[in-house]
Design a protein around this motif. Structure first.
Motif, mmCIF file in Angstrom:
data_model
loop_
_atom_site.group_PDB
_atom_site.id
_atom_site.type_symbol
_atom_site.label_atom_id
_atom_site.label_comp_id
_atom_site.label_asym_id
_atom_site.label_seq_id
_atom_site.Cartn_x
_atom_site.Cartn_y
_atom_site.Cartn_z
ATOM 1 N N ASP A 257 0.809 -1.225 0.000
ATOM 2 C CA ASP A 257 0.000 0.000 0.000
ATOM 3 C C ASP A 257 0.843 1.276 0.000
ATOM 4 O O ASP A 257 0.295 2.377 0.053
ATOM 5 C CB ASP A 257 -1.009 0.000 1.154
ATOM 6 N N VAL A 258 2.162 1.125 -0.084
ATOM 7 C CA VAL A 258 3.027 2.287 -0.273
ATOM 8 C C VAL A 258 3.315 2.507 -1.757
ATOM 9 O O VAL A 258 3.874 3.527 -2.140
ATOM 10 C CB VAL A 258 4.339 2.111 0.524
ATOM 11 N N ILE A 259 2.881 1.579 -2.611
ATOM 12 C CA ILE A 259 3.194 1.666 -4.038
ATOM 13 C C ILE A 259 1.980 1.384 -4.932
ATOM 14 O O ILE A 259 2.043 1.512 -6.149
ATOM 15 C CB ILE A 259 4.349 0.690 -4.395
ATOM 16 N N ALA A 260 0.827 1.033 -4.325
ATOM 17 C CA ALA A 260 -0.388 0.768 -5.103
ATOM 18 C C ALA A 260 -1.603 0.913 -4.203
ATOM 19 O O ALA A 260 -1.539 0.623 -3.002
ATOM 20 C CB ALA A 260 -0.347 -0.638 -5.708
ATOM 21 N N VAL A 261 -2.716 1.353 -4.785
ATOM 22 C CA VAL A 261 -3.980 1.418 -4.056
ATOM 23 C C VAL A 261 -5.104 1.094 -5.029
ATOM 24 O O VAL A 261 -5.105 1.560 -6.173
ATOM 25 C CB VAL A 261 -4.192 2.801 -3.396
ATOM 26 N N GLY A 262 -6.034 0.272 -4.585
ATOM 27 C CA GLY A 262 -7.150 -0.103 -5.438
ATOM 28 C C GLY A 262 -8.474 0.173 -4.764
ATOM 29 O O GLY A 262 -8.578 0.221 -3.533
ATOM 30 N N ASN A 263 -9.503 0.362 -5.563
ATOM 31 C CA ASN A 263 -10.865 0.552 -5.062
ATOM 32 C C ASN A 263 -11.829 0.279 -6.198
ATOM 33 O O ASN A 263 -11.671 0.821 -7.297
ATOM 34 C CB ASN A 263 -11.075 1.972 -4.540
ATOM 35 N N GLN A 316 -6.126 7.206 0.466
ATOM 36 C CA GLN A 316 -7.422 6.544 0.454
ATOM 37 C C GLN A 316 -8.139 6.839 -0.856
ATOM 38 O O GLN A 316 -8.303 8.003 -1.226
ATOM 39 C CB GLN A 316 -8.275 7.018 1.633
ATOM 40 N N LEU A 317 -8.564 5.791 -1.526
ATOM 41 C CA LEU A 317 -9.320 5.912 -2.762
ATOM 42 C C LEU A 317 -10.761 5.538 -2.447
ATOM 43 O O LEU A 317 -11.054 4.386 -2.110
ATOM 44 C CB LEU A 317 -8.724 5.010 -3.842
ATOM 45 N N LEU A 318 -11.665 6.513 -2.531
ATOM 46 C CA LEU A 318 -13.032 6.363 -2.038
ATOM 47 C C LEU A 318 -14.053 6.527 -3.160
ATOM 48 O O LEU A 318 -13.898 7.378 -4.029
ATOM 49 C CB LEU A 318 -13.300 7.409 -0.949
ATOM 50 N N SER A 319 -15.100 5.718 -3.100
ATOM 51 C CA SER A 319 -16.159 5.764 -4.113
ATOM 52 C C SER A 319 -17.228 6.780 -3.742
ATOM 53 O O SER A 319 -17.618 6.904 -2.581
ATOM 54 C CB SER A 319 -16.816 4.385 -4.256
ATOM 55 N N MET A 325 -14.532 8.908 -8.057
ATOM 56 C CA MET A 325 -13.744 8.542 -6.886
ATOM 57 C C MET A 325 -12.952 9.737 -6.392
ATOM 58 O O MET A 325 -12.564 10.616 -7.174
ATOM 59 C CB MET A 325 -12.793 7.384 -7.209
ATOM 60 N N THR A 326 -12.716 9.746 -5.089
ATOM 61 C CA THR A 326 -11.926 10.788 -4.431
ATOM 62 C C THR A 326 -10.664 10.153 -3.869
ATOM 63 O O THR A 326 -10.727 9.093 -3.240
ATOM 64 C CB THR A 326 -12.727 11.455 -3.304
ATOM 65 N N LEU A 327 -9.532 10.811 -4.086
ATOM 66 C CA LEU A 327 -8.254 10.342 -3.552
ATOM 67 C C LEU A 327 -7.849 11.266 -2.412
ATOM 68 O O LEU A 327 -7.699 12.470 -2.605
ATOM 69 C CB LEU A 327 -7.186 10.339 -4.647
ATOM 70 N N VAL A 328 -7.694 10.699 -1.223
ATOM 71 C CA VAL A 328 -7.294 11.472 -0.043
ATOM 72 C C VAL A 328 -5.800 11.269 0.170
ATOM 73 O O VAL A 328 -5.348 10.168 0.491
ATOM 74 C CB VAL A 328 -8.081 11.026 1.200
ATOM 75 N N VAL A 329 -5.029 12.336 -0.041
ATOM 76 C CA VAL A 329 -3.568 12.243 -0.015
ATOM 77 C C VAL A 329 -3.011 13.028 1.173
ATOM 78 O O VAL A 329 -3.632 13.978 1.660
ATOM 79 C CB VAL A 329 -2.943 12.786 -1.324
ATOM 80 N N PRO A 330 -1.822 12.646 1.658
ATOM 81 C CA PRO A 330 -1.180 13.443 2.703
ATOM 82 C C PRO A 330 -0.637 14.751 2.152
ATOM 83 O O PRO A 330 -0.374 14.881 0.950
ATOM 84 C CB PRO A 330 -0.038 12.527 3.178
ATOM 85 N N GLY A 331 -0.452 15.735 3.021
ATOM 86 C CA GLY A 331 0.017 17.049 2.596
ATOM 87 C C GLY A 331 1.354 17.027 1.895
ATOM 88 O O GLY A 331 1.658 17.920 1.083
ATOM 89 N N GLU A 356 -11.356 13.869 -7.964
ATOM 90 C CA GLU A 356 -11.093 14.821 -6.887
ATOM 91 C C GLU A 356 -9.923 14.324 -6.049
ATOM 92 O O GLU A 356 -9.798 13.121 -5.786
ATOM 93 C CB GLU A 356 -12.333 14.969 -6.004
ATOM 94 N N VAL A 357 -9.072 15.240 -5.643
ATOM 95 C CA VAL A 357 -7.988 14.945 -4.709
ATOM 96 C C VAL A 357 -8.148 15.852 -3.503
ATOM 97 O O VAL A 357 -8.262 17.070 -3.638
ATOM 98 C CB VAL A 357 -6.600 15.136 -5.365
ATOM 99 N N VAL A 358 -8.186 15.237 -2.326
ATOM 100 C CA VAL A 358 -8.341 15.965 -1.068
ATOM 101 C C VAL A 358 -7.051 15.803 -0.271
ATOM 102 O O VAL A 358 -6.548 14.684 -0.100
ATOM 103 C CB VAL A 358 -9.539 15.433 -0.258
ATOM 104 N N VAL A 359 -6.507 16.892 0.217
ATOM 105 C CA VAL A 359 -5.242 16.886 0.965
ATOM 106 C C VAL A 359 -5.532 16.934 2.459
ATOM 107 O O VAL A 359 -6.320 17.773 2.921
ATOM 108 C CB VAL A 359 -4.357 18.081 0.561
ATOM 109 N N LYS A 360 -4.897 16.040 3.216
ATOM 110 C CA LYS A 360 -5.066 16.007 4.668
ATOM 111 C C LYS A 360 -3.703 16.058 5.360
ATOM 112 O O LYS A 360 -2.740 15.431 4.908
ATOM 113 C CB LYS A 360 -5.807 14.737 5.106
#
Length: 451
Positions: A257-263, A316-319, A325-331, A356-360
């Motif tokens: 999960d440091v090199i791939a993410v699926g949803n 996080q890749l969210l439906s 889908m929305t991708l929640v990425v670190p700052g 959409e990309v959301v930064v947290k």
């Protein structure tokens, strides 16, 4: 799709950051953890950052749950290793004789619940129950201490035998080294449609061709992944086993999960995620009942160093209800020019559902080597299963406010490695956890509560 299929959603259960959150640099192969070892941490800020992320996702309409941290310091582990006396004496002896053990038994690593276990939805198994296996995490001592309590927590929350099935952790030996859902991805159409389970491993314990990383250890074994699939009753046509690229592991990609993410049907992955990229994609396409949507990130766009330092893929890749889908990425993704340019110019502009990309801000976690995806355990549940959840673990405004208040009353703002021997810290932690189990209504899950 029938009405029952539509009842399935994904619930993210985030781990609350524990009050001993510190930077001890315990995780060999985790570049961020190793490079920040010895720094002063802020447990209160870390916990509040995690809660803020949970609250933001809950407010955006995503189902959000909470999992409690482990009991730390683990004084029982120190006593089992020969330290004796009252708590203060045990801590003082460990600090003097084996400070590395003291750091290990104080680790707040359970915050990264992607490693808590592997979960198979009821939709994919014959007995129509959700299956859980806590990860043995045997590759590092500080994480090996977690599975027993993790199993009790999961059994307390998912208690209904009608809806949930709990399996023991695999034998804690190198041959069955299991790191949980950080190396597992379920790909499907809608959540209620049949899924294909992608298990990613770093090495084979028995056989194999010996092609493994040279700098850092490969944590997950093929044999562990196969055993989990058998425990959960998955058939060969429901699983794909893929070997991590050794170069990626040596660059600090300690989990998939440091090199791939699926949803859903989307697999966002780096060019060097898998040793045999084409074979993995071909097998997924063959076994999935819906078309796979691969989103490949080339090395020339995002280097392995950038992927590891920003945790682009540990997002996080969210439906969403409209199919996007929305991708929640670190700052850190926004701070690294090459990665942010890729997100804006390629990912969001590409022919894929990510709109959409959301930064947290989760910097306290990131410095220890865990991004947004590390902080959550994904559990696909239908309506009846959600109603069968025990305790008070689904986040709402009231629970959020109570947890924020709990953190602000119990957590320190500063924690240095030398503070871990403070017996008052141990007392503070036990008092905090005792209150937390009452807030979450999950009963006596901790060793100190069970005598």
């Amino acid at each position: 799709m029938n009405a029952e299929d539509n009842n399935y959603i994904e619930v993210n259960f985030d781990g609350l950051v524990g009050p001993t959150h510190n930077y001890s640099g315990l995780a060999h192969g985790n570049v961020a953890s190793m490079s920040h070892g010895g720094l002063v941490s802020n447990p209160r800020e870390a916990a509040l950052q995690g809660l803020a992320k949970m609250k933001a996702l809950k407010d955006a309409g995503y189902a959000q749950g909470v999992l409690p941290p482990q009991q730390r310091p683990d004084l029982g582990a120190l006593r089992a290793l020969g330290f004796s006396g009252d708590n203060a004496q045990v801590l003082a002896q460990a600090a003097e004789q084996a400070p590395q053990l003291l750091r290990a038994v104080c680790s707040a690593s359970s915050m990264w619940t992607a490693n808590a276990g592997t979960i198979t939805p009821s939709r994919d198994v014959k007995d129509a129950r959700v299956h859980f296996t806590p990860a043995n995490l045997q590759s590092s001592f500080h994480r090996y201490l977690e599975p027993e309590t993790t199993g009790r927590v999961l059994a307390a929350i998912f208690a209904s035998q009608e809806h949930f099935a709990h399996h023991p952790s695999l034998p804690a030996t190198p041959a069955f080294s299991d790191e949980g859902a950080a190396n597992h991805t379920r790909l499907c159409g809608e959540y209620g449609e049949p899924g294909v389970h992608l298990f990613v491993y770093g090495r084979q314990a028995f056989g194999g061709d010996g092609v493994e990383p040279r700098r850092f250890p490969a944590r997950q074994t093929l044999e562990a992944s196969q055993a989990i699939a058998r425990q959960h009753g998955l058939s060969d046509d429901q699983v794909v086993y893929a070997q991590q690229h050794p170069e990626a592991i040596d660059a600090g990609v300690f989990h998939n999960d440091v090199i791939a993410v699926g949803n859903g049907p989307v697999l966002l992955y780096h060019e060097l995620a898998f040793r045999d990229e084409e074979a993995v994609l071909d097998e997924l396409r063959t076994k999935m009942s819906t078309p796979l949507i691969p989103v490949r990130v080339p090395l020339e766009a995002v280097s392995l160093e950038d992927a590891v330092s920003t945790y682009l893929f540990n997002s996080q890749l969210l439906s969403n209800a409209d199919g996007s889908m929305t991708l929640v990425v670190p700052g850190e993704c926004q701070e690294r020019e090459a990665v942010w340019r890729f997100i804006q110019d390629y990912l969001l502009a590409g022919n894929n559902p990510i709109s959409e990309v959301v930064v947290k801000d989760v910097k306290q976690s990131m410095r220890n080597g865990g991004g947004p995806a590390c902080l959550r355990l994904r559990v696909v549940l239908n309506q009846a299963e959600r109603e069968a959840i025990a305790g008070r673990v689904m986040l709402d405004d009231t629970l959020y406010a109570e947890l924020v208040d709990w953190v602000e009353r119990h957590y320190r703002e500063r924690l240095a490695p030398e503070d871990l021997a403070d017996p008052k810290l141990a007392e503070e932690c036990l008092a905090a956890l005792d209150e937390l189990t009452r807030i979450l209504q999950i009963g006596p899950v901790y060793p100190f509560q069970r005598g």
